[in-house]
Design an enzyme around this catalytic site. Structure first.
Site, PDB file in Angstrom:
ATOM      1  N   CYS A  76      12.479  -0.323   6.973  1.00 58.18           N
ATOM      2  CA  CYS A  76      13.769  -0.872   7.400  1.00 58.18           C
ATOM      3  C   CYS A  76      13.585  -2.284   7.942  1.00 58.18           C
ATOM      4  CB  CYS A  76      14.400   0.003   8.484  1.00 58.18           C
ATOM      5  SG  CYS A  76      15.132   1.506   7.867  1.00 58.18           S
ATOM      6  N   HIS A  77      14.533  -3.138   7.602  1.00 60.15           N
ATOM      7  CA  HIS A  77      14.507  -4.510   8.108  1.00 60.15           C
ATOM      8  C   HIS A  77      15.042  -4.555   9.536  1.00 60.15           C
ATOM      9  CE1 HIS A  77      14.532  -5.120   3.739  1.00 60.15           C
ATOM     10  NE2 HIS A  77      13.921  -6.254   3.998  1.00 60.15           N
ATOM     11  N   MET A 113      20.749   3.461   7.511  1.00 57.32           N
ATOM     12  CA  MET A 113      19.672   4.072   8.296  1.00 57.32           C
ATOM     13  C   MET A 113      19.947   3.964   9.789  1.00 57.32           C
ATOM     14  SD  MET A 113      17.853   5.504   6.110  1.00 57.32           S
ATOM     15  CE  MET A 113      16.684   6.128   7.285  1.00 57.32           C
ATOM     16  N   ASP A 128      17.560  17.614  24.251  1.00 54.18           N
ATOM     17  CA  ASP A 128      16.604  17.371  25.327  1.00 54.18           C
ATOM     18  C   ASP A 128      17.210  17.639  26.702  1.00 54.18           C
ATOM     19  OD1 ASP A 128      14.120  16.371  26.506  1.00 54.18           O
ATOM     20  OD2 ASP A 128      15.341  14.642  27.103  1.00 54.18           O
TER      21      ASP A 128
END
Length: 164
Positions: A76-77, A113, A128
């Site tokens: 990914c950029h 993404m 969590d």
């Protein structure tokens, strides 16, 4: 054009060169869901958890994750994201929480993404923060709903029914 464009002609991994691509306004929307017990859902809604505002913390975690996606996903950029919205929809009947992330940019590559990462980390944060109450929670249905902009144009997921 190589359909698997994260590989060169010899099969080596590479980051796609986007330097020649024009800037484009781009948006991606992703969603996912966490199944919890009715008791956990009630405690999240009432703010009665030992760790505080579960959805508030999950929202911040998802936004942070969108901004850090290139550090997590190797090809990914790094992007200068212009906006991230992360919303939650509580479904009392199903005892679930749906997260939906919308990520925007004016850039040379898409933000799919980043939207998927935002949803994933937001849901993981809920897990969590509530795992001490119940470890059987289930994260499911993470998917891209839509994207706009770029060379490939707009996309609407035909299987992307947010009411799943």
């Amino acid at each position: 054009m190589n359909e698997l464009n994260h590989f060169d002609d010899r099969g080596n991994s590479r980051m796609v060169d986007v330097s020649e691509k024009p800037l484009s306004d781009r948006t991606a929307v992703a969603t996912g869901r966490i199944q919890v017990s009715p008791q956990i859902l009630s405690r999240i809604q009432s703010g009665d958890t030992r760790k505080g505002d579960v959805l508030g913390v999950a929202r911040v975690a998802g936004i942070m994750a969108a901004k850090e996606t290139s550090r997590l996903i190797p090809m990914c950029h790094p992007l200068n994201i212009t906006g991230v919205n992360l919303d939650f929809q509580i479904d009392g009947e199903r005892a679930s929480i749906e997260a939906t992330a919308t990520v925007r940019i004016t850039g040379k590559t898409g933000v799919e993404m980043e939207a998927l990462t935002a949803v994933s980390v937001a849901l993981l944060t809920i897990y969590d923060m509530c795992k001490s109450m119940d470890k059987s929670m289930r994260i499911e249905g993470i998917q891209l709903l839509s994207k706009t902009g770029g060379k490939s144009g707009d996309y609407q997921n035909p299987k992307g029914d947010p009411s799943r």
